[in-house]
Design a protein around this motif. Structure first.
Motif, PDB file in Angstrom:
ATOM      1  N   GLY A  64      44.454  45.274  38.611  1.00 55.32           N
ATOM      2  CA  GLY A  64      45.485  46.288  38.448  1.00 55.32           C
ATOM      3  C   GLY A  64      45.315  47.066  37.151  1.00 55.32           C
ATOM      4  O   GLY A  64      44.827  46.532  36.147  1.00 55.32           O
ATOM      5  N   ILE A  65      45.728  48.336  37.182  1.00 49.68           N
ATOM      6  CA  ILE A  65      45.618  49.213  36.016  1.00 49.68           C
ATOM      7  C   ILE A  65      46.958  49.906  35.813  1.00 49.68           C
ATOM      8  O   ILE A  65      47.467  50.569  36.722  1.00 49.68           O
ATOM      9  N   TRP A  66      47.529  49.748  34.601  1.00 49.50           N
ATOM     10  CA  TRP A  66      48.792  50.404  34.268  1.00 49.50           C
ATOM     11  C   TRP A  66      48.507  51.497  33.247  1.00 49.50           C
ATOM     12  O   TRP A  66      48.319  51.228  32.059  1.00 49.50           O
ATOM     13  N   VAL A  67      48.433  52.717  33.716  1.00 48.17           N
ATOM     14  CA  VAL A  67      48.221  53.901  32.874  1.00 48.17           C
ATOM     15  C   VAL A  67      49.184  54.972  33.382  1.00 48.17           C
ATOM     16  O   VAL A  67      48.934  55.592  34.425  1.00 48.17           O
ATOM     17  N   PRO A  68      50.292  55.190  32.709  1.00 51.21           N
ATOM     18  CA  PRO A  68      51.291  56.136  33.211  1.00 51.21           C
ATOM     19  C   PRO A  68      50.757  57.563  33.396  1.00 51.21           C
ATOM     20  O   PRO A  68      49.842  57.994  32.691  1.00 51.21           O
ATOM     21  N   ARG A 103      51.354  56.279  21.367  1.00 46.61           N
ATOM     22  CA  ARG A 103      51.100  57.658  21.806  1.00 46.61           C
ATOM     23  C   ARG A 103      49.646  57.848  22.205  1.00 46.61           C
ATOM     24  O   ARG A 103      49.339  58.529  23.199  1.00 46.61           O
ATOM     25  N   ALA A 104      48.745  57.253  21.434  1.00 47.22           N
ATOM     26  CA  ALA A 104      47.319  57.396  21.742  1.00 47.22           C
ATOM     27  C   ALA A 104      47.009  56.846  23.127  1.00 47.22           C
ATOM     28  O   ALA A 104      46.252  57.454  23.896  1.00 47.22           O
ATOM     29  N   PHE A 105      47.592  55.707  23.455  1.00 46.55           N
ATOM     30  CA  PHE A 105      47.380  55.118  24.775  1.00 46.55           C
ATOM     31  C   PHE A 105      47.905  56.042  25.871  1.00 46.55           C
ATOM     32  O   PHE A 105      47.198  56.351  26.847  1.00 46.55           O
ATOM     33  N   LEU A 106      49.122  56.516  25.718  1.00 50.34           N
ATOM     34  CA  LEU A 106      49.744  57.326  26.760  1.00 50.34           C
ATOM     35  C   LEU A 106      49.091  58.701  26.887  1.00 50.34           C
ATOM     36  O   LEU A 106      48.925  59.221  27.997  1.00 50.34           O
ATOM     37  N   ASP A 107      48.708  59.293  25.769  1.00 50.84           N
ATOM     38  CA  ASP A 107      48.100  60.631  25.804  1.00 50.84           C
ATOM     39  C   ASP A 107      46.686  60.611  26.365  1.00 50.84           C
ATOM     40  O   ASP A 107      46.264  61.559  27.043  1.00 50.84           O
ATOM     41  N   ASN A 108      45.947  59.545  26.081  1.00 48.41           N
ATOM     42  CA  ASN A 108      44.541  59.487  26.497  1.00 48.41           C
ATOM     43  C   ASN A 108      44.340  58.886  27.877  1.00 48.41           C
ATOM     44  O   ASN A 108      43.270  59.035  28.462  1.00 48.41           O
ATOM     45  N   GLY A 109      45.364  58.197  28.401  1.00 55.80           N
ATOM     46  CA  GLY A 109      45.199  57.560  29.702  1.00 55.80           C
ATOM     47  C   GLY A 109      44.884  58.527  30.829  1.00 55.80           C
ATOM     48  O   GLY A 109      43.861  58.386  31.520  1.00 55.80           O
ATOM     49  N   PRO A 110      45.733  59.538  31.056  1.00 53.57           N
ATOM     50  CA  PRO A 110      45.417  60.508  32.116  1.00 53.57           C
ATOM     51  C   PRO A 110      44.098  61.228  31.870  1.00 53.57           C
ATOM     52  O   PRO A 110      43.340  61.498  32.813  1.00 53.57           O
ATOM     53  N   GLU A 111      43.814  61.532  30.609  1.00 48.68           N
ATOM     54  CA  GLU A 111      42.562  62.213  30.271  1.00 48.68           C
ATOM     55  C   GLU A 111      41.355  61.354  30.633  1.00 48.68           C
ATOM     56  O   GLU A 111      40.349  61.859  31.140  1.00 48.68           O
ATOM     57  N   GLY A 556      38.922  51.662  25.008  1.00 46.11           N
ATOM     58  CA  GLY A 556      37.461  51.774  25.051  1.00 46.11           C
ATOM     59  C   GLY A 556      37.040  53.222  25.099  1.00 46.11           C
ATOM     60  O   GLY A 556      36.084  53.652  24.422  1.00 46.11           O
ATOM     61  N   TYR A 557      37.767  54.006  25.893  1.00 43.56           N
ATOM     62  CA  TYR A 557      37.519  55.448  26.001  1.00 43.56           C
ATOM     63  C   TYR A 557      37.786  56.146  24.666  1.00 43.56           C
ATOM     64  O   TYR A 557      36.996  56.980  24.210  1.00 43.56           O
ATOM     65  N   ILE A 558      38.895  55.800  24.016  1.00 42.88           N
ATOM     66  CA  ILE A 558      39.245  56.396  22.732  1.00 42.88           C
ATOM     67  C   ILE A 558      38.172  56.102  21.691  1.00 42.88           C
ATOM     68  O   ILE A 558      37.753  56.993  20.934  1.00 42.88           O
ATOM     69  N   ALA A 559      37.725  54.840  21.631  1.00 39.15           N
ATOM     70  CA  ALA A 559      36.703  54.461  20.652  1.00 39.15           C
ATOM     71  C   ALA A 559      35.431  55.273  20.839  1.00 39.15           C
ATOM     72  O   ALA A 559      34.855  55.812  19.872  1.00 39.15           O
ATOM     73  N   ALA A 560      34.975  55.382  22.078  1.00 39.70           N
ATOM     74  CA  ALA A 560      33.733  56.110  22.344  1.00 39.70           C
ATOM     75  C   ALA A 560      33.866  57.586  21.992  1.00 39.70           C
ATOM     76  O   ALA A 560      32.942  58.190  21.425  1.00 39.70           O
TER      77      ALA A 560
END
Length: 596
Positions: A64-68, A103-111, A556-560
């Motif tokens: 499962g993946i929880w990314v709003p 905020r970083a998690f929520l803003d970058n998830g859809p991206e 992981g996406y943010i770090a890269a």
């Protein structure tokens, strides 16, 4: 004089040196997402994994993946928004995690979903409609849920790599692929038409798969396979059986790692940085006892057996601070005398069962999110009331109606659980109380009170069934509360419940860019962490199904991306120059051992 044999051994002990822009440690969802993103951004990257298998705890999970507010939810018409997600996550996490990281998690998830989905031909997910957020009553919570999962995928696409994927905690026969929605419906196979239809649907798909020779992978294995295949397309070298031994620091900056590959030492230089994504410390009993109060066991976790915390320790050795080390992704579990424990999801919401402490009394809403139930177990244990183990009590009606420990209704439970003392049964509650060592009068009083509340449909003590999350795995044929039914028909059963976990929650402290911070809050140049190597963005709670894997992938996406946005030769404590994210695929890296 040195013999030629000695000279040869000395030569073999000298490390072989490699160099990449980015080195990623760990092949779970966090590590593979980081490596894939770095490759798509045009960086040379390698991923090393200590195990001979890839996928880590991700491959063993429900996937499962929880990314709003992600594109899958948008396409399904889910009424989510960035503001609702911020409000909800803040309500769940509070001030335990900095708002910038939330905020970083929520803003970058859809991206992340848009970016990787536009580049990987294996990026395919579905919405788990109705799987409620874990606290839907909080502001911004959704009773219909935000969780998604990967579509099942044919394992034949992996070719020779199929045998390299990590094994789930419970294996299904070849040809069977059960999704989260299938699992939900199958729990009601003896009670609803939806359950019976699910059985027919799964059976038909299985027959078709066997006819075609397909080898379907679902849940966490499907996610791991999709990421692996994407890495393979992008030409990213992955070195299995390559444990990390040391993080290399020069001039105050992380410049690479030392590791062992095929029995030989290697040095892997990182021109831009290192991403730690090697999992938690759930299988390290010494660390568990050091950081987590109360009874501990490495036999209660379903996390990958390789997760012993070396990534966290390596980060600490170069100055990294840690947080949330006293917590885990808990869940009430039943020990398995022959393997990993059984993590109880649906069972606790099904009517006709309660959980009692050493006094034979209820102490918690049995249907509550699993992390919260175990928190209460540890709180009461620390206060002097025995709750580890607790006992899950149910009657024959429950056994005739619902799956339990993976066994269909009415079928005898495996004898191994009785032989090991994990399950006990008796014709009367008094006899059962004697077998599990609780006061018979208190157990009888607890059941009597619960039965009265169940008949009225209202749990006045703990509010079981008040939340949409409680009701998700309830029995819709039971009215008015699908989580409540009396225990009244013998024989009665008692099953030991221990504080199991999906993995530990604590790790290295990171900022909103996934950079590791020291004890003064300063960036450790060139070092990043994601997944259970880092302190969880969820703090001490759990927002919804997939709130482990979702943030792991996003960070992981943010770090890269942060590494890719650096100018060549620039280090992460400097302000990165603005950069557009190229839409090109990375070419295969050369001069590296590609273990595919």
């Amino acid at each position: 004089m040195v013999s030629s044999n000695s000279a040869s051994k000395a030569h073999e002990s000298e490390p072989v040196e490699f160099e990449f822009d980015v080195v990623v440690i760990g092949s779970g969802a966090a590590g593979m997402t980081a490596a894939l993103t770095a490759a798509y951004r045009g960086l040379s990257v390698t991923l090393i994994e200590k195990s001979r298998l890839f996928g880590g705890s991700t491959a063993r999970s429900g996937g499962g993946i929880w990314v709003p507010n992600n594109p899958v939810l948008q396409a399904a018409g889910v009424p989510d928004s960035a503001e609702m997600a911020r409000t909800y996550l803040k309500a769940v996490v509070g001030n335990r995690v900095p708002e910038a990281k939330q905020r970083a998690f929520l803003d970058n998830g859809p991206e992340m979903f848009n970016y990787l989905g536009a580049r990987s031909r294996y990026w395919d997910f579905v919405y788990d409609r109705g799987y409620s957020d874990y606290h839907p009553e909080y502001p911004g919570g959704l009773s219909q849920g935000r969780s998604i999962e990967p579509k099942p995928i044919d394992g034949r696409l992996l070719g020779a790599d199929l045998h390299k994927i990590n094994k789930p905690t419970m294996s299904a026969p070849a040809g069977i692929a059960i999704t989260v929605s299938d699992f939900h419906d199958l729990n009601m196979i003896a009670r609803t038409w939806a359950g019976k239809k699910a059985a027919v649907r799964v059976g038909a798909k299985t027959a078709l798969n066997m006819l075609k020779g397909a080898l379907p992978l679902s849940l966490g294995k499907a996610l791991a396979a999709r990421l692996w295949l994407s890495l393979r397309d992008a030409g990213v070298p992955v070195w299995l059986s390559t444990p990390l031994t040391e993080i290399m620091v020069e001039g105050g900056a992380v410049v690479g790692v030392r590791a062992e590959h095929e029995g030989r030492p290697v040095v892997i230089k990182a021109r831009r940085g290192v991403v730690l994504a090697a999992g938690g410390f759930e299988h390290n009993l010494e660390m568990r006892k050091q950081y987590i109060a109360g009874p501990q066991s490495t036999e209660w976790t379903v996390g990958a057996t390789e997760n012993v915390g070396e990534g966290i320790v390596a980060g600490q050795k170069v100055g990294g601070a840690v947080d949330l080390m006293d917590d885990a992704w808990w869940g009430p579990s039943v020990r398995n005398p022959e393997g990993p424990p059984f993590f109880c999801l649906a069972e606790r919401s099904q009517p006709g069962a309660i959980i009692v402490n050493s006094n034979g009394e209820r102490f918690v809403n049995e249907s509550a999110p699993y992390v919260n139930v175990v928190h209460k177990m540890y709180e009461d244990e620390a206060a002097g009331t025995g709750t580890i183990p607790a006992h899950f009590i149910f009657d024959q009606n429950f056994r005739d109606r619902y799956l339990f420990l993976g066994n269909f209704p009415k079928r005898p439970l495996p004898q191994k659980y009785y032989d090991s003392g994990i399950i006990k049964s008796a014709d009367t509650l008094a006899e059962l109380a004697a077998k599990i060592g609780v006061p018979a009068d208190r157990l009888a009083a607890s059941v009597q009170r619960f039965n009265g509340m169940a008949r009225n449909g209202r749990d006045e003590d703990f509010g079981r069934g008040d939340s949409a999350y409680d009701r998700y795995y309830g029995d819709p044929t039971v009215k008015p509360n699908p989580t409540l039914a009396p225990l009244e028909r013998g024989p009665f059963y008692a099953v030991e419940m221990v504080p199991g976990d999906l993995g530990t929650k604590g790790g290295l402290v990171t900022d909103e860019h996934a950079r590791v911070l020291d004890h003064e809050g300063r960036v450790i140049t060139g070092l990043y962490a994601a997944g259970n190597n880092s302190a969880a963005v969820m703090g001490n709670d759990y927002a919804g199904a997939g709130a482990t894997i979702g943030p792991a992938m996003v960070f992981g996406y943010i770090a890269a991306n942060h590494l890719a946005d650096l100018e060549p030769g620039q280090k992460s404590e400097s302000k990165p120059a603005p950069a557009k994210r190229p839409a090109r695929r990375a070419h295969a890296n050369s001069a590296a051992n590609q273990e595919k």
